[in-house]
Design a protein around this motif. Structure first.
Motif, PDB file in Angstrom:
ATOM      1  N   VAL A 180       1.083  -6.745   0.721  1.00 53.98           N
ATOM      2  CA  VAL A 180      -0.137  -7.286   1.324  1.00 53.98           C
ATOM      3  C   VAL A 180      -1.132  -6.159   1.586  1.00 53.98           C
ATOM      4  O   VAL A 180      -2.332  -6.299   1.297  1.00 53.98           O
ATOM      5  CB  VAL A 180       0.186  -8.054   2.631  1.00 53.98           C
ATOM      6  N   LEU A 181      -0.655  -5.056   2.096  1.00 54.84           N
ATOM      7  CA  LEU A 181      -1.531  -3.910   2.361  1.00 54.84           C
ATOM      8  C   LEU A 181      -2.163  -3.409   1.072  1.00 54.84           C
ATOM      9  O   LEU A 181      -3.372  -3.149   1.013  1.00 54.84           O
ATOM     10  CB  LEU A 181      -0.741  -2.790   3.044  1.00 54.84           C
ATOM     11  N   GLU A 182      -1.362  -3.287   0.033  1.00 54.87           N
ATOM     12  CA  GLU A 182      -1.879  -2.815  -1.253  1.00 54.87           C
ATOM     13  C   GLU A 182      -2.941  -3.773  -1.789  1.00 54.87           C
ATOM     14  O   GLU A 182      -4.003  -3.336  -2.251  1.00 54.87           O
ATOM     15  CB  GLU A 182      -0.729  -2.687  -2.254  1.00 54.87           C
ATOM     16  N   ALA A 183      -2.700  -5.060  -1.710  1.00 49.17           N
ATOM     17  CA  ALA A 183      -3.674  -6.048  -2.186  1.00 49.17           C
ATOM     18  C   ALA A 183      -4.949  -5.999  -1.348  1.00 49.17           C
ATOM     19  O   ALA A 183      -6.069  -6.077  -1.896  1.00 49.17           O
ATOM     20  CB  ALA A 183      -3.053  -7.453  -2.135  1.00 49.17           C
ATOM     21  N   THR A 184      -4.797  -5.837  -0.062  1.00 51.30           N
ATOM     22  CA  THR A 184      -5.960  -5.763   0.822  1.00 51.30           C
ATOM     23  C   THR A 184      -6.788  -4.506   0.546  1.00 51.30           C
ATOM     24  O   THR A 184      -8.015  -4.548   0.492  1.00 51.30           O
ATOM     25  CB  THR A 184      -5.515  -5.791   2.291  1.00 51.30           C
ATOM     26  N   GLU A 185      -6.115  -3.383   0.335  1.00 47.44           N
ATOM     27  CA  GLU A 185      -6.817  -2.148   0.017  1.00 47.44           C
ATOM     28  C   GLU A 185      -7.555  -2.273  -1.314  1.00 47.44           C
ATOM     29  O   GLU A 185      -8.693  -1.810  -1.449  1.00 47.44           O
ATOM     30  CB  GLU A 185      -5.843  -0.969  -0.022  1.00 47.44           C
ATOM     31  N   ALA A 186      -6.938  -2.906  -2.281  1.00 41.07           N
ATOM     32  CA  ALA A 186      -7.574  -3.109  -3.585  1.00 41.07           C
ATOM     33  C   ALA A 186      -8.816  -3.982  -3.424  1.00 41.07           C
ATOM     34  O   ALA A 186      -9.860  -3.728  -4.037  1.00 41.07           O
ATOM     35  CB  ALA A 186      -6.592  -3.735  -4.565  1.00 41.07           C
ATOM     36  N   GLU A 187      -8.717  -5.020  -2.606  1.00 37.88           N
ATOM     37  CA  GLU A 187      -9.850  -5.898  -2.347  1.00 37.88           C
ATOM     38  C   GLU A 187     -10.994  -5.126  -1.681  1.00 37.88           C
ATOM     39  O   GLU A 187     -12.156  -5.286  -2.052  1.00 37.88           O
ATOM     40  CB  GLU A 187      -9.420  -7.066  -1.467  1.00 37.88           C
ATOM     41  N   LEU A 188     -10.665  -4.288  -0.725  1.00 33.79           N
ATOM     42  CA  LEU A 188     -11.697  -3.490  -0.068  1.00 33.79           C
ATOM     43  C   LEU A 188     -12.356  -2.502  -1.021  1.00 33.79           C
ATOM     44  O   LEU A 188     -13.552  -2.234  -0.927  1.00 33.79           O
ATOM     45  CB  LEU A 188     -11.098  -2.747   1.130  1.00 33.79           C
ATOM     46  N   ASP A 189     -11.574  -1.939  -1.928  1.00 40.44           N
ATOM     47  CA  ASP A 189     -12.115  -0.986  -2.906  1.00 40.44           C
ATOM     48  C   ASP A 189     -13.103  -1.647  -3.849  1.00 40.44           C
ATOM     49  O   ASP A 189     -14.018  -0.993  -4.360  1.00 40.44           O
ATOM     50  CB  ASP A 189     -10.989  -0.334  -3.708  1.00 40.44           C
ATOM     51  N   ARG A 190     -12.953  -2.949  -4.092  1.00 39.99           N
ATOM     52  CA  ARG A 190     -13.853  -3.672  -4.992  1.00 39.99           C
ATOM     53  C   ARG A 190     -15.181  -3.997  -4.332  1.00 39.99           C
ATOM     54  O   ARG A 190     -16.130  -4.354  -4.996  1.00 39.99           O
ATOM     55  CB  ARG A 190     -13.197  -4.968  -5.469  1.00 39.99           C
ATOM     56  N   ARG A 191     -15.242  -3.889  -3.043  1.00 42.97           N
ATOM     57  CA  ARG A 191     -16.473  -4.263  -2.329  1.00 42.97           C
ATOM     58  C   ARG A 191     -17.481  -3.143  -2.337  1.00 42.97           C
ATOM     59  O   ARG A 191     -17.338  -2.037  -2.443  1.00 42.97           O
ATOM     60  CB  ARG A 191     -16.157  -4.654  -0.875  1.00 42.97           C
TER      61      ARG A 191
END
Length: 53
Positions: free
Chosen positions: A42-53
């Protein structure tokens, strides 16, 4: 039953109790490892999502 017989039973049950506690602890540890792995995903997915913003 003599005192030594009673003591023998008590001593014999202590290793059994410890084995049961160890087995239960191993089950808890495995559950915690699985939970930690899910949290890391979940943390990895959340970090990836934040990086796309």
């Amino acid at each position: 039953m003599s005192a030594s017989s009673v003591e023998g039973c008590a001593v014999a049950s202590v290793p059994g109790m410890l084995e049961e506690r160890e087995a239960a602890a191993r089950v808890r540890v495995e559950g915690l490892r699985e939970e930690a792995a899910r949290s890391a995903e979940v943390l990895e997915a959340t970090e990836a999502e934040l990086d796309r913003r």
